[in-house]
Design a protein around this motif. Structure first.
Motif, short mmCIF file in Angstrom:
data_model
loop_
_atom_site.label_atom_id
_atom_site.label_comp_id
_atom_site.label_asym_id
_atom_site.label_seq_id
_atom_site.Cartn_x
_atom_site.Cartn_y
_atom_site.Cartn_z
N ARG A 140 0.60 -1.28 0.04
CA ARG A 140 -0.06 -0.02 -0.01
C ARG A 140 0.80 1.22 0.00
NH1 ARG A 140 -4.18 -2.89 3.91
NH2 ARG A 140 -5.74 -3.63 2.33
N ASP A 141 2.03 1.23 0.64
CA ASP A 141 2.92 2.25 0.71
C ASP A 141 3.92 2.23 -0.51
OD1 ASP A 141 4.07 0.27 1.85
OD2 ASP A 141 4.96 1.33 3.55
N ASP A 142 4.08 1.07 -1.16
CA ASP A 142 5.01 1.14 -2.35
C ASP A 142 4.21 0.05 -3.24
OD1 ASP A 142 6.65 1.07 -4.18
OD2 ASP A 142 8.38 0.37 -2.71
N PRO A 143 3.33 0.38 -4.31
CA PRO A 143 2.78 -0.51 -5.24
C PRO A 143 3.75 -1.21 -6.07
CG PRO A 143 1.59 1.71 -5.30
CD PRO A 143 2.94 1.74 -4.39
N SER A 144 5.21 -0.76 -6.16
CA SER A 144 6.16 -1.69 -6.93
C SER A 144 6.38 -2.98 -6.06
CB SER A 144 7.32 -0.90 -7.27
OG SER A 144 7.87 -0.46 -5.87
N GLU A 145 6.12 -3.00 -4.82
CA GLU A 145 6.46 -4.16 -4.14
C GLU A 145 4.99 -5.26 -4.13
OE1 GLU A 145 8.91 -5.07 -2.63
OE2 GLU A 145 10.02 -3.47 -2.09
N LEU A 146 5.03 -5.98 -5.06
CA LEU A 146 3.96 -6.98 -5.45
C LEU A 146 4.36 -8.38 -5.47
CD1 LEU A 146 3.94 -7.88 -8.60
CD2 LEU A 146 3.82 -5.76 -8.97
N PHE A 147 3.37 -9.42 -5.13
CA PHE A 147 3.69 -10.84 -5.44
C PHE A 147 2.22 -11.45 -5.87
CE2 PHE A 147 2.01 -10.15 -1.14
CZ PHE A 147 1.04 -11.51 -0.67
N ALA A 173 12.57 -7.33 -1.07
CA ALA A 173 12.21 -7.53 0.64
C ALA A 173 10.99 -7.15 1.05
CB ALA A 173 13.19 -6.84 1.32
N GLY A 174 10.41 -6.22 0.41
CA GLY A 174 9.02 -5.68 0.87
C GLY A 174 7.97 -6.94 0.35
N SER A 175 8.01 -7.37 -0.85
CA SER A 175 6.90 -8.08 -1.27
C SER A 175 7.22 -9.74 -0.56
CB SER A 175 7.16 -8.47 -2.83
OG SER A 175 8.15 -9.15 -3.06
N LYS A 176 8.34 -10.40 -0.24
CA LYS A 176 8.65 -11.16 0.61
C LYS A 176 7.95 -11.16 1.78
CE LYS A 176 12.74 -12.57 -1.79
NZ LYS A 176 14.07 -12.87 -1.72
N LYS A 177 8.00 -9.97 2.41
CA LYS A 177 7.52 -9.64 3.98
C LYS A 177 6.16 -9.73 3.86
CE LYS A 177 6.79 -5.78 7.42
NZ LYS A 177 7.46 -4.37 7.57
N LEU A 178 5.30 -8.95 2.81
CA LEU A 178 3.99 -8.96 2.61
C LEU A 178 3.44 -10.41 2.60
CD1 LEU A 178 3.13 -6.09 0.37
CD2 LEU A 178 2.81 -6.15 2.57
N PHE A 179 4.08 -11.06 1.72
CA PHE A 179 3.66 -12.63 1.49
C PHE A 179 3.71 -13.42 2.61
CE2 PHE A 179 3.72 -15.97 -2.18
CZ PHE A 179 3.10 -16.73 -1.35
N ARG A 180 4.97 -13.55 3.50
CA ARG A 180 5.20 -14.27 4.29
C ARG A 180 4.76 -14.02 5.85
NH1 ARG A 180 9.85 -17.36 3.72
NH2 ARG A 180 11.01 -17.28 1.78
#
Length: 371
Positions: A100-107, A117-124
Motif C-alpha cells: 500500500r505504501d509502495d505498489p512496486s512491491e508486489l507478489f 524484500a517488501g513483497s517477501k515480507k507481505l507474503f510471509r
C-alpha cells in the motif's frame, strides 16, 4: 442476507512441496483493517499450478500455506475501514497483492513471493494464504465488485464462467498497456494456449483485427471457429509458425499493416523465432507488449530504425480490472456459457483437478475449484 461466518472451514494446505496438499479444517480468519473475509465460490487453477506446488518450477513461497490464485467470492465480513464493499456482494478476487505504501512491491497470491524484500515480507507475514478454501482473507483493494444482477441474470453468466476473468485480465493488461485502438491489427503469439486464446477474445472485444500465430493448424482453425461463434463478424486471421523466420514475417505482412504485437511465450518457447517474425512485420512506430519469457526479439536496426516500442508487462493494473468489468457488463464479450467451457472440482479432488488443468488448456477452457 448472508450467513454468519463459521469459526472454522476447510482449506487445501500445502505443508511442503514434497508432502503435497492436505485438506484440513482450519480457523476462519477474522476481518482486520484493510481486509475482507470472503466466502469462496470458485477458485481458479492455472495450467502450471501442479508444477509450482510440486517444486518443478522452483517458485519461491513460504511453506506451509493455503494454495490458490484468483477467485470469485461473496463478501462474508469486512474490516472497519471498508466504505464501498458490502456484505453479501459478489466480487472478483485478484491474485496480485501490492504494497500500500509502495505498489512496486508486489507478489502473486500463494504462487510467488517476488524478488524484493517488501513483497517477501507481505507474503510471509501478512497475506500468506490463498483462496483454495471455503473462506479467505484478502486486501480490500483486491476485491473488485461485480454487478450480479446484470452479469448473472441478464447476461446469463454463472460463477464458474465468471472465473474466466483470471485468464482474460492478463492479456487485457498487456493490450491496454500498449494502448491498442479499435481497428488496429494485433498479432497474438502464440495464440492457441490458455492465455493466448484469451488474448484473442480480448483483442476482438477491443475492436482490433487479430492475427493469431500458432504451430498447429488444427488448433488455429478451432480457435478461429470458437471466436467467431461468440463474436460473429470479428476480424481474425491465422498464421502457422513454421520456424522459418523470414517466411513467417512475410505471411504476417501479407495481411497489410501490423500495428502491435502481444507476446505470451512460455519459457519453453525461448528459442522460437515467432516473436522475431512478428516484430519484423511491425509498421514504423509499432508497439510490442512482452508478457512472456523470451529475450529481446529483434535486431537493433529494426527497433531503432522503425521507432518500435517494447514494453514488458506483468499482469495488469487495478484500473484495468475495473475497465474490464465495465466491458463485460456492457455485453462486449460472449454471453453466458459461450464465454468459456469450465470444469470444476471439489477441494478433496485436488490432485485430479491439477492434473486436468495441466492438460485442459486452450481457447475458452478453464479449470477451477468449487469449495
Amino acid at each position: 442476507m448472508s450467513s454468519p461466518v463459521p469459526l472454522s472451514h476447510r482449506a487445501l494446505v500445502l505443508e511442503s512441496t514434497t508432502a503435497g496438499f492436505h485438506l484440513q479444517t482450519v480457523p476462519t480468519p477474522l476481518p482486520t483493517p484493510g481486509s475482507a473475509v470472503l466466502q469462496i465460490l470458485q477458485a481458479g487453477i492455472i495450467s502450471y499450478h501442479r508444477e509450482i506446488y510440486d517444486g518443478t518450477r522452483h517458485y519461491a513461497f513460504p511453506q506451509p500455506l493455503v494454495g490458490g490464485s484468483s477467485a470469485i467470492a461473496r463478501v462474508a465480513a469486512l474490516g472497519p475501514d471498508a466504505v464501498a464493499l458490502t456484505v453479501g456482494q459478489l466480487v472478483f478476487v485478484d491474485c496480485v497483492v501490492r504494497g500500500r505504501d509502495d505498489p512496486s512491491e508486489l507478489f502473486l497470491t500463494a504462487i510467488s513471493e517476488g524478488a524484493r524484500a517488501g513483497s517477501k515480507k507481505l507474503f510471509r507475514d501478512v497475506w500468506r494464504d490463498g483462496v483454495w478454501a471455503e473462506y479467505a482473507r484478502m486486501p480490500l483493494e483486491n476485491c473488485v465488485p461485480l454487478n450480479e444482477a446484470r452479469l448473472c441474470k441478464e447476461l446469463g453468466y454463472g460463477v464458474k464462467e465468471l472465473m474466466y476473468l483470471c485468464h482474460l485480465l492478463v492479456p487485457f493488461g498487456g493490450l491496454r498497456d500498449i494502448k491498442v485502438e479499435p481497428g488496429e491489427t494485433v498479432v497474438v503469439s502464440p495464440a492457441t494456449g490458455g492465455y493466448g486464446g484469451a488474448a484473442v477474445k480480448v483483442a476482438v472485444a477491443l475492436g482490433a483485427r487479430v492475427i493469431a500465430m500458432g504451430r498447429d493448424e488444427g488448433k488455429l482453425a478451432a480457435l478461429k471457429e470458437h471466436v467467431l461463434k461468440g463474436a460473429p463478424g470479428a476480424s481474425i486471421e491465422t498464421v502457422r509458425i513454421t520456424g522459418d523466420e523470414k517466411a513467417d514475417t512475410a505471411a504476417l505482412m501479407a495481411f497489410g499493416t501490423v500495428d502491435a504485437v502481444l507476446d505470451l511465450s512460455p519459457p519453453e518457447a525461448g528459442k522460437s523465432t515467432h516473436l522475431k517474425s512478428a516484430v519484423a512485420a511491425l509498421r514504423r512506430g509499432g508497439r510490442v507488449s512482452m508478457m512472456g519469457f523470451v529475450d529481446v526479439p529483434a535486431a537493433s536496426w529494426k527497433l531503432v530504425g522503425d521507432d518500435i516500442t517494447l514494453k514488458g508487462k506483468l499482469m495488469y493494473e487495478r484500473e484495468d480490472m475495473f475497465q474490464f468489468v465495465k466491458m463485460l457488463e456492457r455485453g462486449l464479450y460472449p454471453k453466458g456459457k459461450d464465454l468459456v467451457d469450465a470444469k470444476t472440482f471439489a477441494l478433496e479432488d485436488w490432485k485430479e483437478a491439477m492434473d486436468v488443468a495441466a492438460e485442459y488448456n486452450g481457447i475458452g477452457k478453464l479449470v477451477s475449484f468449487a469449495p
